[in-house]
Design an enzyme around this catalytic site. Structure first.
Site, PDB file in Angstrom:
ATOM      1  N   TRP A 206       0.853  -1.187   0.000  1.00 16.39           N
ATOM      2  CA  TRP A 206       0.000   0.000   0.000  1.00 16.39           C
ATOM      3  C   TRP A 206       0.884   1.230   0.000  1.00 16.39           C
ATOM      4  O   TRP A 206       1.647   1.458   0.928  1.00 16.39           O
ATOM      5  CB  TRP A 206      -0.920   0.019   1.218  1.00 16.39           C
ATOM      6  CG  TRP A 206      -1.739   1.303   1.285  1.00 16.39           C
ATOM      7  CD1 TRP A 206      -2.155   2.063   0.244  1.00 16.39           C
ATOM      8  CD2 TRP A 206      -2.192   1.963   2.476  1.00 16.39           C
ATOM      9  NE1 TRP A 206      -2.861   3.160   0.691  1.00 16.39           N
ATOM     10  CE2 TRP A 206      -2.900   3.124   2.050  1.00 16.39           C
ATOM     11  CE3 TRP A 206      -2.088   1.686   3.831  1.00 16.39           C
ATOM     12  CZ2 TRP A 206      -3.479   4.009   2.962  1.00 16.39           C
ATOM     13  CZ3 TRP A 206      -2.667   2.564   4.732  1.00 16.39           C
ATOM     14  CH2 TRP A 206      -3.363   3.705   4.297  1.00 16.39           C
ATOM     15  N   ARG A 207       0.780   2.012  -1.070  1.00 19.53           N
ATOM     16  CA  ARG A 207       1.550   3.240  -1.187  1.00 19.53           C
ATOM     17  C   ARG A 207       0.789   4.379  -0.481  1.00 19.53           C
ATOM     18  O   ARG A 207      -0.064   5.039  -1.067  1.00 19.53           O
ATOM     19  CB  ARG A 207       1.793   3.558  -2.661  1.00 19.53           C
ATOM     20  CG  ARG A 207       2.898   2.704  -3.281  1.00 19.53           C
ATOM     21  CD  ARG A 207       4.273   3.098  -2.782  1.00 19.53           C
ATOM     22  NE  ARG A 207       4.550   4.487  -3.114  1.00 19.53           N
ATOM     23  CZ  ARG A 207       5.118   4.875  -4.255  1.00 19.53           C
ATOM     24  NH1 ARG A 207       5.488   3.983  -5.157  1.00 19.53           N
ATOM     25  NH2 ARG A 207       5.332   6.145  -4.487  1.00 19.53           N
ATOM     26  N   ARG A 241       6.507   6.591   0.221  1.00 19.05           N
ATOM     27  CA  ARG A 241       7.677   6.965  -0.578  1.00 19.05           C
ATOM     28  C   ARG A 241       7.747   8.493  -0.627  1.00 19.05           C
ATOM     29  O   ARG A 241       6.813   9.153  -1.080  1.00 19.05           O
ATOM     30  CB  ARG A 241       7.553   6.391  -1.996  1.00 19.05           C
ATOM     31  CG  ARG A 241       8.748   6.658  -2.881  1.00 19.05           C
ATOM     32  CD  ARG A 241       9.992   5.942  -2.426  1.00 19.05           C
ATOM     33  NE  ARG A 241       9.804   4.494  -2.432  1.00 19.05           N
ATOM     34  CZ  ARG A 241       9.962   3.732  -1.349  1.00 19.05           C
ATOM     35  NH1 ARG A 241      10.318   4.269  -0.189  1.00 19.05           N
ATOM     36  NH2 ARG A 241       9.778   2.440  -1.404  1.00 19.05           N
ATOM     37  N   GLU A 245      12.515  10.659  -3.214  1.00 11.99           N
ATOM     38  CA  GLU A 245      12.870   9.325  -3.723  1.00 11.99           C
ATOM     39  C   GLU A 245      11.804   8.787  -4.671  1.00 11.99           C
ATOM     40  O   GLU A 245      11.650   7.578  -4.830  1.00 11.99           O
ATOM     41  CB  GLU A 245      13.121   8.357  -2.567  1.00 11.99           C
ATOM     42  CG  GLU A 245      14.316   8.759  -1.716  1.00 11.99           C
ATOM     43  CD  GLU A 245      15.150   7.581  -1.234  1.00 11.99           C
ATOM     44  OE1 GLU A 245      14.894   6.434  -1.635  1.00 11.99           O
ATOM     45  OE2 GLU A 245      16.079   7.831  -0.443  1.00 11.99           O
ATOM     46  N   HIS A 302      16.360   4.787  -3.422  1.00 16.86           N
ATOM     47  CA  HIS A 302      15.912   4.928  -4.809  1.00 16.86           C
ATOM     48  C   HIS A 302      16.648   6.079  -5.481  1.00 16.86           C
ATOM     49  O   HIS A 302      16.764   7.162  -4.911  1.00 16.86           O
ATOM     50  CB  HIS A 302      14.402   5.190  -4.864  1.00 16.86           C
ATOM     51  CG  HIS A 302      13.596   4.142  -4.166  1.00 16.86           C
ATOM     52  ND1 HIS A 302      13.498   4.080  -2.786  1.00 16.86           N
ATOM     53  CD2 HIS A 302      12.862   3.119  -4.652  1.00 16.86           C
ATOM     54  CE1 HIS A 302      12.739   3.048  -2.455  1.00 16.86           C
ATOM     55  NE2 HIS A 302      12.332   2.453  -3.566  1.00 16.86           N
ATOM     56  N   LYS A 329      16.748  -2.976   0.076  1.00 17.36           N
ATOM     57  CA  LYS A 329      16.207  -2.735  -1.260  1.00 17.36           C
ATOM     58  C   LYS A 329      16.873  -1.523  -1.915  1.00 17.36           C
ATOM     59  O   LYS A 329      17.015  -0.470  -1.296  1.00 17.36           O
ATOM     60  CB  LYS A 329      14.696  -2.481  -1.174  1.00 17.36           C
ATOM     61  CG  LYS A 329      14.055  -2.152  -2.528  1.00 17.36           C
ATOM     62  CD  LYS A 329      12.648  -1.603  -2.365  1.00 17.36           C
ATOM     63  CE  LYS A 329      12.087  -1.118  -3.691  1.00 17.36           C
ATOM     64  NZ  LYS A 329      10.835  -0.365  -3.537  1.00 17.36           N
ATOM     65  N   SER A 390       3.579   1.809 -10.170  1.00 19.65           N
ATOM     66  CA  SER A 390       4.077   2.754  -9.164  1.00 19.65           C
ATOM     67  C   SER A 390       5.488   3.207  -9.477  1.00 19.65           C
ATOM     68  O   SER A 390       6.015   4.098  -8.810  1.00 19.65           O
ATOM     69  CB  SER A 390       4.024   2.116  -7.771  1.00 19.65           C
ATOM     70  OG  SER A 390       4.892   1.010  -7.702  1.00 19.65           O
ATOM     71  N   GLN A 394       7.641  -1.399 -14.579  1.00 19.06           N
ATOM     72  CA  GLN A 394       6.937  -2.534 -13.979  1.00 19.06           C
ATOM     73  C   GLN A 394       6.188  -3.318 -15.052  1.00 19.06           C
ATOM     74  O   GLN A 394       5.643  -2.745 -16.000  1.00 19.06           O
ATOM     75  CB  GLN A 394       5.980  -2.059 -12.892  1.00 19.06           C
ATOM     76  CG  GLN A 394       6.693  -1.625 -11.628  1.00 19.06           C
ATOM     77  CD  GLN A 394       5.745  -1.162 -10.539  1.00 19.06           C
ATOM     78  OE1 GLN A 394       4.533  -1.081 -10.734  1.00 19.06           O
ATOM     79  NE2 GLN A 394       6.289  -0.835  -9.377  1.00 19.06           N
TER      80      GLN A 394
END
Length: 413
Positions: A206-207, A241, A245, A302, A329, A390, A394
């Site tokens: 969930w963003r 986020r 980034e 990121h 990550k 997102s 992707q």
């Protein structure tokens, strides 16, 4: 044994009276928690927290036997009993309310005949001890536990670079697929989640940064409840986020910490994503808090402009492990196919060096192949889309799953 208690004495000579007066006034306002209410090693992840950590039960007993330190701890604990409020967060603030609980648990066990520590637990925490502190003290060595948790992992044969989130194991077999869900309001988020679940993802992200009003914590909890109902046993990752980034919004460290604290306290999300280069004190506190609630932390970085050198990529991933992240990550933007190959090489190197799973991806069309080669390079999770992407590059979940399965089949024949 020399426990270097002088580090506490020196600090308290400068700050103890300030701390005592703040508690007597009913609210902690300045920075002194580490050396006034110390915790057992293995809970704090910042450099300061590690420096002032109590290494084992013997050091805790030595601390209490020290004329100055023992007397100060008893005195300030008695002052806590005199405060009007019995809400630890109101008196100490977050996350120092959690640190108070762990400190009182440690010294209640180290010196049970000194009843004040248990009385503080009774007043502020319904008499319940800090379970993490108890677990560490029951381990054969607090230092071994600290190495195991913090990331200074010496005995790699005793470690495993897999992590279990709910019923999902990251770091073995085919890379798992996570699908982001986004929306400005509750209905849109729920609809996005239902569509994503039709694709059979291994995890949902969930963003939160897409949400219109992140200050409305009641709404956040309502959305989490709806997501949990929709997902069943599928793990839920909560991510804010930041704009710097690649996210939707800027956010202050205070708002970032408060939002994630609400999410962790709800017990509805299984993991959170915290950015490596966000405010370091906030991130360290969030890692500690997440682990106290039994949740996992993905530490992330990121770069939407470039791909840093291989050495820098590996260093970032190693730093994430050292800070206490459960999963490391990195996502970068390639300027050429050589950048993609460099990321894959850095991923393979990190997989060999680290004892936690790594997630890496090269974004955009040029980097799309990196999202498919995790089983070869060592990336444990990849992000696929079920509707809106997102991040650039992707791949639709159905296509991604088919490619991952074929690579697995032909690489393990």
């Amino acid at each position: 044994m020399d426990y270097n208690l002088e580090r506490f004495r020196s600090a308290q000579q400068n700050y103890y009276q300030t701390a005592l007066q703040e508690i007597k006034a009913g609210q902690k306002r300045s920075h002194w928690m580490w050396f006034i209410f110390p915790q057992i090693a293995g809970l704090g992840y910042s450099e300061t927290a590690r420096y002032y950590a109590i290494r084992d039960m013997d050091e805790a007993k030595a601390y209490m036997e020290d004329d100055m330190l023992g007397q100060n701890l008893v005195e300030i604990s008695e002052a806590l009993l005199e405060t009007e409020s019995s809400d630890a967060q109101e008196v100490m603030g977050w996350p120092d309310n959690l640190k108070l609980k762990s400190s009182m648990t440690l010294f209640a066990l180290a010196k049970p005949e000194c009843e004040v520590f248990q009385k503080v637990l009774d007043k502020f925490f319904h008499g319940e001890p800090d379970q993490k502190t108890v677990e560490i003290l029951h381990d054969s060595s607090a230092i071994v536990y600290e190495q195991k948790v913090i990331g200074k992992r010496k005995d790699s044969s005793a470690m495993s670079n897999t992590v279990k989130i709910r019923n999902l194991i990251l770091g073995e077999g085919i890379p798992k697929i996570c699908v982001p869900v986004m929306g400005k309001e509750r209905r849109k988020i729920a609809c996005s989640a239902r569509n994503a679940m039709e694709q059979g993802p291994d995890m949902i992200e969930w963003r939160v940064d897409y949400l219109d009003n992140i200050e409305d914590t009641e709404n956040i909890c309502d959305i989490l409840r709806e997501l949990r109902s929709c997902l069943g046993d599928t793990p839920l990752l909560a991510t804010f986020r930041t704009k710097q980034e690649g996210g939707e919004k800027e956010i202050s460290p205070e708002a970032y910490a408060h939002m994630y604290h609400v999410i962790l306290k709800s017990n509805l999300a299984d993991a959170i994503d915290a950015e490596l280069y966000f405010d370091s004190e906030t991130v360290s506190a969030l890692i500690e808090t997440a682990h106290r609630y039994g949740k996992k932390v993905i530490l992330s970085s990121h770069d939407f402009q470039k791909t840093p050198p291989r050495e820098e990529l590996v260093n970032r991933l190693e730093k994430m492990q050292e800070l206490g992240g459960d999963i490391a990550k990195v996502a970068v933007m390639p300027q050429s196919s050589a950048d993609v190959l460099m990321l894959l090489a850095a991923t393979e190197e990190a997989r060999r060096k680290l004892q936690i799973p790594v997630i890496t991806m090269s974004m955009g069309a040029t980097g799309a192949v990196s999202r498919m080669l995790g089983e070869i390079s060592g990336s444990a999770l990849t992000f696929g889309m079920a509707g809106q992407a997102s991040a650039p590059g992707q791949i639709p979940v159905e296509d991604l799953r088919g490619i991952l399965q074929k690579i697995h089949f032909y690489s393990t024949k």
